[in-house]
Design a protein around this motif. Structure first.
Motif, PDB file in Angstrom:
ATOM      1  N   ASP A 196     -17.637  -4.764  -6.185  1.00  0.00           N
ATOM      2  CA  ASP A 196     -17.433  -5.849  -5.220  1.00  0.00           C
ATOM      3  C   ASP A 196     -16.475  -5.461  -4.092  1.00  0.00           C
ATOM      4  O   ASP A 196     -15.973  -6.323  -3.382  1.00  0.00           O
ATOM      5  CB  ASP A 196     -16.886  -7.095  -5.934  1.00  0.00           C
ATOM      6  N   SER A 197     -16.193  -4.170  -3.949  1.00  0.00           N
ATOM      7  CA  SER A 197     -15.294  -3.631  -2.923  1.00  0.00           C
ATOM      8  C   SER A 197     -13.859  -4.125  -3.059  1.00  0.00           C
ATOM      9  O   SER A 197     -13.132  -4.226  -2.079  1.00  0.00           O
ATOM     10  CB  SER A 197     -15.817  -3.931  -1.515  1.00  0.00           C
ATOM     11  N   GLU A 198     -13.443  -4.437  -4.286  1.00  0.00           N
ATOM     12  CA  GLU A 198     -12.060  -4.808  -4.556  1.00  0.00           C
ATOM     13  C   GLU A 198     -11.315  -3.549  -5.005  1.00  0.00           C
ATOM     14  O   GLU A 198     -11.871  -2.714  -5.723  1.00  0.00           O
ATOM     15  CB  GLU A 198     -11.983  -5.875  -5.647  1.00  0.00           C
ATOM     16  N   ILE A 199     -10.070  -3.413  -4.602  1.00  0.00           N
ATOM     17  CA  ILE A 199      -9.290  -2.224  -4.949  1.00  0.00           C
ATOM     18  C   ILE A 199      -8.636  -2.423  -6.308  1.00  0.00           C
ATOM     19  O   ILE A 199      -7.965  -3.425  -6.550  1.00  0.00           O
ATOM     20  CB  ILE A 199      -8.229  -1.929  -3.884  1.00  0.00           C
ATOM     21  N   GLU A 221       0.828  -1.206   0.000  1.00  0.00           N
ATOM     22  CA  GLU A 221       0.000   0.000   0.000  1.00  0.00           C
ATOM     23  C   GLU A 221       0.860   1.253   0.000  1.00  0.00           C
ATOM     24  O   GLU A 221       0.554   2.231  -0.691  1.00  0.00           O
ATOM     25  CB  GLU A 221      -0.933   0.000   1.204  1.00  0.00           C
ATOM     26  N   LYS A 270      -9.163   2.904  -6.988  1.00  0.00           N
ATOM     27  CA  LYS A 270     -10.593   2.962  -6.693  1.00  0.00           C
ATOM     28  C   LYS A 270     -11.137   1.578  -6.352  1.00  0.00           C
ATOM     29  O   LYS A 270     -10.487   0.562  -6.586  1.00  0.00           O
ATOM     30  CB  LYS A 270     -11.357   3.552  -7.870  1.00  0.00           C
ATOM     31  N   TYR A 271     -12.336   1.569  -5.788  1.00  0.00           N
ATOM     32  CA  TYR A 271     -13.057   0.339  -5.483  1.00  0.00           C
ATOM     33  C   TYR A 271     -13.997   0.012  -6.631  1.00  0.00           C
ATOM     34  O   TYR A 271     -14.585   0.916  -7.227  1.00  0.00           O
ATOM     35  CB  TYR A 271     -13.899   0.493  -4.212  1.00  0.00           C
ATOM     36  N   ASN A 272     -14.174  -1.274  -6.921  1.00  0.00           N
ATOM     37  CA  ASN A 272     -15.208  -1.668  -7.871  1.00  0.00           C
ATOM     38  C   ASN A 272     -16.486  -2.012  -7.099  1.00  0.00           C
ATOM     39  O   ASN A 272     -16.538  -1.831  -5.878  1.00  0.00           O
ATOM     40  CB  ASN A 272     -14.738  -2.827  -8.767  1.00  0.00           C
ATOM     41  N   GLU A 280      -5.144  -6.947  -4.920  1.00  0.00           N
ATOM     42  CA  GLU A 280      -4.938  -8.206  -4.198  1.00  0.00           C
ATOM     43  C   GLU A 280      -4.145  -9.228  -5.019  1.00  0.00           C
ATOM     44  O   GLU A 280      -3.622 -10.187  -4.468  1.00  0.00           O
ATOM     45  CB  GLU A 280      -6.264  -8.810  -3.767  1.00  0.00           C
TER      46      GLU A 280
END
Length: 101
Positions: free
Chosen positions: A66-69, A25, A62-64, A87
């Motif tokens: 499905d809350s994935e970065i 990160e 950003k997030y999609n 991820e």
């Protein structure tokens, strides 16, 4: 005794994973806020292979739905844009791109 060893081993793996994510990160945010690029290994879920990838610039985090970065940016000097799931990124290293035109 085996039960204790396994819990300790599991706790260590979780701690190591958290450290790795923290480092990743920091590398991504450094590239984003300072206009750097990123070199990283990317795990393709469909094929199971690891590819060395590069973003010359990081323009989006950003997030999609499905809350994935997602980390997005230009992959070459022609301005081709790609997004990568954070991820699935490993061995993330920021670099400063210098254009000699």
């Amino acid at each position: 005794m085996d039960e204790y060893y396994n819990k300790e081993s599991s706790d260590k793996r979780v701690e190591d994973f958290k450290k790795a994510v923290d480092i990743m990160e920091k590398a991504i945010s450094k590239a984003f806020f300072n206009g750097y690029g990123l070199m990283f290994k990317y795990h393709k879920i469909e094929t199971g292979e690891h590819q060395q990838r590069m973003l010359l610039t990081v323009s989006d985090i950003k997030y999609n739905a499905d809350s994935e970065i997602l980390v997005g940016g230009c992959i070459n000097t022609d301005g081709d844009y790609r997004q990568f799931f954070m991820e699935n990124m490993m061995s993330v290293k920021p670099f400063k791109y210098v254009s000699i035109d």
